[in-house]
Scaffold this active site. Structure first.
Site, short mmCIF file in Angstrom:
data_model
loop_
_atom_site.label_atom_id
_atom_site.label_comp_id
_atom_site.label_asym_id
_atom_site.label_seq_id
_atom_site.Cartn_x
_atom_site.Cartn_y
_atom_site.Cartn_z
N HIS A 145 12.75 -8.92 -16.32
CA HIS A 145 13.21 -9.43 -15.04
C HIS A 145 14.70 -9.73 -15.03
CE1 HIS A 145 12.91 -11.16 -11.10
NE2 HIS A 145 13.38 -12.31 -11.52
N CYS A 146 15.39 -9.63 -16.15
CA CYS A 146 16.78 -10.07 -16.21
C CYS A 146 17.78 -8.92 -16.33
CB CYS A 146 16.96 -11.04 -17.37
SG CYS A 146 16.12 -12.62 -17.14
#
Length: 448
Positions: A278-279
């Site tokens: 997600h990053c």
């Protein structure tokens, strides 16, 4: 009223010091749940919120649903009456501090999607009461806390720094990391005003090993983006070196291993089939998008994104070439087994997984794919790869491996029998160097 005279801040500070402040956490996934349990262990009562009522019921039964978060920790918090999960957001008014841990994805146009943050902020605003502390943890562009969250909350009538307190403290989770858990990772804290800074710092300091106060929410937001852009750029560098060295007949993993022996001036990063999670695939685009407002170019950041985004196609091209050389035909009609669909080793998290893009590219070129992943028995719904939902992991047997034309190692889970794979595969395309690391037969292995 001066900041030193604010009785609401004094009251909340006392509640935090006495571990009587009730903490609400919005979002009980890979960030919110470990944070909730860390606060529970520190002695705080925690009320967790999630829109998924099935997840709420699961947690209230004492079950985790996330592999690296033990159910025992949830059951202990429930037994001590320190944790409860709820889907009733009207209960946010019960909390003294509210931490927002919701997703911040990208749109299809690669622009920030803050809809989850905005929705959470509006839910808080409906029940906002004097003296509450609100902290955004979701990764976002610098200015979000003050430009997006603050105005929504102030629509309720109170002002930040006076009627309520607002801060940003970026999540720094690394799912599956056995060396650094939530408590061990220093907590960056930036408040909107001195009271918010002190209160947020006090809350996290009571539960974490250390905190790092910074001068503003925008600085804290920039810290998180900088950390992940640093990784994105360096991963792009080694991915590009992999392509260059491969053309020269040089093994990039050998190069990195040798370079890592230098005790200064070098930090090893590993190449792979593309970015996931997600990053790192998302955060650089948040800063690049915000930078356009100031007419500042972000060429370096965007170039890294282009290189990393191109890696799945490079891997598929290498596989097509290897199939042609070994069997005299390319991908069309070939049967490919993909090892690993989680975005990183030893977790079940598939967010932004490069494996999904690999499968799509393989099938676009006529290949028939299956996958094996000991942590992902079935692919769930995804935002961009809906056609993959419902596919199930196959059993990894000698016969199953031999039935495929090639095996593509996309995720290097530890609990895969690579010796079995090496012994029975007809061709292996290795994006993680797993066969060489285990000193297995490389005669049928192509690194990509």
């Amino acid at each position: 009223m001066t900041e030193a005279e604010n009785p609401l801040a004094t009251k909340l500070a006392r509640l935090i010091a006495d571990r009587k402040a009730r903490v609400a956490i919005i979002g009980l996934g890979y960030v919110g749940l470990p944070l909730a349990l860390t606060l529970c262990r520190a002695g705080f009562p925690v009320l967790g919120f999630d829109i998924d009522e099935r997840r709420v019921a699961l947690l209230n039964r004492g079950e985790s649903g996330i592999r690296h978060i033990p159910a025992d920790a949830i059951r202990a918090a429930l037994a001590e009456d320190r944790f409860e999960a709820s889907a009733d957001f009207e209960r946010l008014g019960e909390a003294d501090a509210i931490l927002i841990c919701v997703p911040t994805p990208l749109t299809r146009q690669r622009e920030p999607d803050l809809s989850f943050v905005e929705r959470a902020s509006r839910q808080i605003a409906r029940t906002l009461r004097p003296g509450q502390l609100v902290v955004l943890e979701s990764t976002t562009w610098p200015g979000t806390t003050e430009e997006i969250v603050k105005p929504i909350l102030e629509e309720a009538g109170a002002r930040s720094g006076d009627g309520f307190f607002l801060a940003f403290s970026p999540e720094r989770e690394d799912p599956g990391n056995r060396d650094f858990g939530t408590r061990d990772i220093p907590k960056i804290v930036g408040g909107d005003g001195a009271h918010a800074s002190r209160l947020a710092d006090a809350l996290y300091a009571a539960a974490m090993t250390s905190t790092v106060p910074v001068s503003s929410p925008a600085v804290a937001e920039a810290v998180k983006l900088t950390e992940n852009i640093f990784r994105s750029v360096n991963i792009a560098l080694v991915n590009e070196l992999k392509v260059v060295y491969d053309a020269m007949g040089i093994d990039v993993w050998d190069v990195i291993a040798a370079a890592s022996t230098k005790p200064f001036g070098f930090m090893p990063f590993q190449p792979g089939p593309g970015l996931g999670g997600h990053c790192i695939p998302i955060d650089p685009f948040y800063l690049a998008w915000k930078a356009r407002e100031f007419e500042v170019p972000t060429r370096f950041i965007e170039l890294a994104g282009e290189i990393n985004t191109a890696m799945p196609r490079h891997v598929v091209d290498r596989m097509a070439e290897a199939l042609d050389r070994r069997f005299g035909r390319g991908l069309n009609g070939s049967r490919i087994l993909v090892l690993g669909v989680a975005y990183k080793r030893n977790v079940e998290d598939t967010r932004e997984s490069a494996s999904f893009r690999l499968i799509e590219l393989l099938e676009d070129r006529g290949a028939h794919t299956s996958y094996h992943d000991p942590h992902v028995p079935e692919i769930g719904p995804t935002r961009e790869h809906r056609e993959l939902a419902g596919r199930r992991s196959i059993a990894l047997t000698a016969q199953a491996i031999a039935d495929f034309d090639a095996v593509l190692v996309a995720t290097d889970h530890d609990d895969v029998d690579y010796a079995l794979v090496a012994a029975h595969m007809r061709l292996g395309v290795d994006t993680r160097n797993v066969f060489a690391k285990r000193q297995l037969d490389l005669s049928r292995v192509v690194k990509a």
